[in-house]
Design a protein around this motif. Structure first.
Motif, mmCIF file in Angstrom:
data_model
loop_
_atom_site.group_PDB
_atom_site.id
_atom_site.type_symbol
_atom_site.label_atom_id
_atom_site.label_comp_id
_atom_site.label_asym_id
_atom_site.label_seq_id
_atom_site.Cartn_x
_atom_site.Cartn_y
_atom_site.Cartn_z
ATOM 1 N N GLU A 10 0.803 -1.221 0.000
ATOM 2 C CA GLU A 10 0.000 0.000 0.000
ATOM 3 C C GLU A 10 0.839 1.274 0.000
ATOM 4 O O GLU A 10 0.311 2.372 -0.176
ATOM 5 C CB GLU A 10 -0.949 -0.009 1.204
ATOM 6 C CG GLU A 10 -2.007 -1.102 1.107
ATOM 7 C CD GLU A 10 -2.835 -1.238 2.364
ATOM 8 O OE1 GLU A 10 -4.007 -1.660 2.261
ATOM 9 O OE2 GLU A 10 -2.321 -0.946 3.465
ATOM 10 N N ASP A 134 2.014 6.827 -1.558
ATOM 11 C CA ASP A 134 0.821 5.979 -1.506
ATOM 12 C C ASP A 134 0.674 5.318 -2.875
ATOM 13 O O ASP A 134 0.743 5.987 -3.912
ATOM 14 C CB ASP A 134 -0.400 6.849 -1.191
ATOM 15 C CG ASP A 134 -1.651 6.026 -0.888
ATOM 16 O OD1 ASP A 134 -1.680 4.828 -1.224
ATOM 17 O OD2 ASP A 134 -2.602 6.596 -0.328
ATOM 18 N N SER A 136 -2.049 3.734 -3.900
ATOM 19 C CA SER A 136 -3.445 3.734 -4.338
ATOM 20 C C SER A 136 -3.659 4.749 -5.457
ATOM 21 O O SER A 136 -3.154 5.875 -5.398
ATOM 22 C CB SER A 136 -4.369 4.062 -3.165
ATOM 23 O OG SER A 136 -5.691 4.293 -3.611
ATOM 24 N N GLU A 138 -6.301 6.280 -5.968
ATOM 25 C CA GLU A 138 -7.135 7.350 -5.410
ATOM 26 C C GLU A 138 -6.316 8.418 -4.692
ATOM 27 O O GLU A 138 -6.786 9.549 -4.500
ATOM 28 C CB GLU A 138 -8.153 6.755 -4.422
ATOM 29 C CG GLU A 138 -9.132 5.782 -5.060
ATOM 30 C CD GLU A 138 -10.040 5.140 -4.017
ATOM 31 O OE1 GLU A 138 -10.107 5.665 -2.881
ATOM 32 O OE2 GLU A 138 -10.677 4.135 -4.327
ATOM 33 N N ASN A 139 -5.107 8.063 -4.282
ATOM 34 C CA ASN A 139 -4.305 9.004 -3.489
ATOM 35 C C ASN A 139 -2.822 8.835 -3.803
ATOM 36 O O ASN A 139 -1.983 8.805 -2.916
ATOM 37 C CB ASN A 139 -4.560 8.771 -1.992
ATOM 38 C CG ASN A 139 -3.951 9.837 -1.112
ATOM 39 O OD1 ASN A 139 -4.075 11.028 -1.382
ATOM 40 N ND2 ASN A 139 -3.273 9.430 -0.045
ATOM 41 N N ASN A 140 -2.492 8.712 -5.091
ATOM 42 C CA ASN A 140 -1.126 8.419 -5.508
ATOM 43 C C ASN A 140 -0.257 9.678 -5.385
ATOM 44 O O ASN A 140 -0.081 10.430 -6.342
ATOM 45 C CB ASN A 140 -1.114 7.893 -6.942
ATOM 46 C CG ASN A 140 0.235 7.342 -7.338
ATOM 47 O OD1 ASN A 140 0.695 7.517 -8.452
ATOM 48 N ND2 ASN A 140 0.883 6.669 -6.416
ATOM 49 N N ASP A 175 -4.947 11.339 4.946
ATOM 50 C CA ASP A 175 -5.503 10.946 3.647
ATOM 51 C C ASP A 175 -5.130 9.503 3.314
ATOM 52 O O ASP A 175 -5.947 8.743 2.788
ATOM 53 C CB ASP A 175 -4.996 11.879 2.542
ATOM 54 C CG ASP A 175 -5.625 13.261 2.627
ATOM 55 O OD1 ASP A 175 -6.635 13.415 3.334
ATOM 56 O OD2 ASP A 175 -5.101 14.186 1.976
ATOM 57 N N PHE A 176 -3.893 9.123 3.622
ATOM 58 C CA PHE A 176 -3.454 7.746 3.385
ATOM 59 C C PHE A 176 -4.272 6.764 4.222
ATOM 60 O O PHE A 176 -4.784 5.760 3.710
ATOM 61 C CB PHE A 176 -1.962 7.604 3.714
ATOM 62 C CG PHE A 176 -1.463 6.186 3.670
ATOM 63 C CD1 PHE A 176 -1.096 5.604 2.464
ATOM 64 C CD2 PHE A 176 -1.378 5.427 4.822
ATOM 65 C CE1 PHE A 176 -0.648 4.285 2.418
ATOM 66 C CE2 PHE A 176 -0.933 4.116 4.793
ATOM 67 C CZ PHE A 176 -0.562 3.540 3.580
ATOM 68 N N ASP A 178 -7.154 7.196 5.594
ATOM 69 C CA ASP A 178 -8.555 7.232 5.165
ATOM 70 C C ASP A 178 -8.746 6.428 3.883
ATOM 71 O O ASP A 178 -9.703 5.659 3.754
ATOM 72 C CB ASP A 178 -8.981 8.686 4.959
ATOM 73 C CG ASP A 178 -10.499 8.851 4.960
ATOM 74 O OD1 ASP A 178 -11.188 7.999 5.562
ATOM 75 O OD2 ASP A 178 -10.996 9.818 4.372
ATOM 76 N N THR A 179 -7.835 6.576 2.945
ATOM 77 C CA THR A 179 -7.921 5.867 1.662
ATOM 78 C C THR A 179 -7.889 4.357 1.855
ATOM 79 O O THR A 179 -8.599 3.616 1.162
ATOM 80 C CB THR A 179 -6.759 6.294 0.734
ATOM 81 O OG1 THR A 179 -6.858 7.707 0.496
ATOM 82 C CG2 THR A 179 -6.803 5.549 -0.597
ATOM 83 N N HIS A 180 -7.084 3.894 2.803
ATOM 84 C CA HIS A 180 -6.907 2.449 3.017
ATOM 85 C C HIS A 180 -7.735 1.928 4.195
ATOM 86 O O HIS A 180 -7.498 0.804 4.665
ATOM 87 C CB HIS A 180 -5.422 2.141 3.223
ATOM 88 C CG HIS A 180 -4.574 2.439 2.022
ATOM 89 N ND1 HIS A 180 -4.427 1.570 0.971
ATOM 90 C CD2 HIS A 180 -3.874 3.555 1.693
ATOM 91 C CE1 HIS A 180 -3.645 2.113 0.060
ATOM 92 N NE2 HIS A 180 -3.288 3.311 0.464
ATOM 93 N N ASN A 181 -8.713 2.725 4.653
ATOM 94 C CA ASN A 181 -9.582 2.323 5.770
ATOM 95 C C ASN A 181 -8.784 1.924 7.005
ATOM 96 O O ASN A 181 -9.088 0.931 7.680
ATOM 97 C CB ASN A 181 -10.495 1.162 5.336
ATOM 98 C CG ASN A 181 -11.448 1.566 4.231
ATOM 99 O OD1 ASN A 181 -12.052 2.632 4.290
ATOM 100 N ND2 ASN A 181 -11.574 0.726 3.213
#
Length: 283
Positions: A10, A134, A136, A138-140, A175-176, A178-181
């Protein structure tokens, strides 16, 4: 990152060696019969640091303005990960970087890659530099970064000490997570919030809190003088599980209305039973 529960897949650690960049650029220029002027190396590094922030056309134009047509074409065309991987073994700094990568891999850090485009624009870096990204879609983005600087303390008239440091932002980390729960659920360290009706019972409330703390409870007393409704909002916002309102009546009678905020359940109790109710509910 792992302490927050993040898997290695991740996030990605991108690493480079500050002095590798001018060394490999000089070798690249020499291969094409050109020379990279030393006086332009620092400015070139600062330009390369802006590579991802500029439009490709603007980046190329600024490169040509700095290096001229021939040398800029060599850098723009041939400074690629594949080329740098071949050149890096021909430099001292490059071999130091490869050794570092081998050590990190032996220590179980497998989500690390050499990124030849990683520069970090501060001139005080003298060795290894890194950024954590990150992975992801969504948040790279970069989460934090840093590197080694051997001579920074000399700027403050101190003896030079080799140091590694990094900087990070709380927003990027949130943000990281949050993005990865992975965002942890906030749990208040306070067991009981005492809301005080008026200044005349401040001392009484403080004494009550002290007696309750002897039961190994964490007590907060609101001395703000705000309206009771506002004090209750504060307790709720801070996720404090229990609320106790103290006013003249409570001081006179010794009987309290104890409220469990999550369930809104109320207990009418004397002081001697407050700790017992809290322990039974909080277990």
């Amino acid at each position: 990152m792992r302490a927050f529960g993040a898997r290695d897949s991740e996030f990605e650690i991108r690493i480079n060696q500050r002095s590798v960049i001018p060394e490999t650029l000089s070798l690249l220029a020499r291969e094409h019969g050109l020379t990279l002027p030393k006086e332009k190396q620092a400015e070139l590094l600062r330009l390369m640091d802006k590579r991802d922030k500029l439009k490709p056309k603007v980046y190329a134009e600024e490169m040509r303005t700095l290096l001229g047509e021939k040398l800029s074409n060599v850098v723009l065309t041939h400074y690629t990960p594949a080329t740098i991987r071949k050149l890096i073994t021909e430099t001292k700094a490059g071999n130091e970087l490869l050794t570092l990568l081998e050590i990190l891999e032996r220590r179980g850090i497998t989500n690390i890659i050499h990124d030849p485009y990683l520069v970090r624009g501060f001139d005080y870096y003298t060795g290894m530099i890194f950024e954590v990204f990150d992975t992801s879609k969504e948040n790279n983005r970069s989460l934090f970064g840093g590197g080694r600087y051997d001579n920074l303390l000399e700027l403050f008239n101190k003896d030079p000490i080799p140091t590694v440091g990094f900087g990070m932002g709380d927003v990027t980390l949130r943000d990281f997570l949050d993005t990865h729960n992975l965002l942890p659920e906030y749990s208040s360290a306070t067991d009981l919030y005492i809301a005080v009706m008026n200044p005349s019972v401040f001392d009484f409330s403080a004494q009550l809190a002290q007696r309750l703390r002897r039961h190994d409870l964490t007590i907060a007393v609101d001395y703000s003088g705000k309206k009771i409704g506002d004090q209750i909002k504060t307790a709720t916002k801070k996720n404090v599980p229990f609320l106790l309102v103290v006013g003249d009546d409570e001081q006179d009678t010794g009987i309290y209305k104890l409220k469990h905020l999550p369930t809104k359940k109320e207990y009418i109790v004397p002081e001697s039973q407050i700790a017992e109710v809290l322990f039974q509910t909080l277990e």
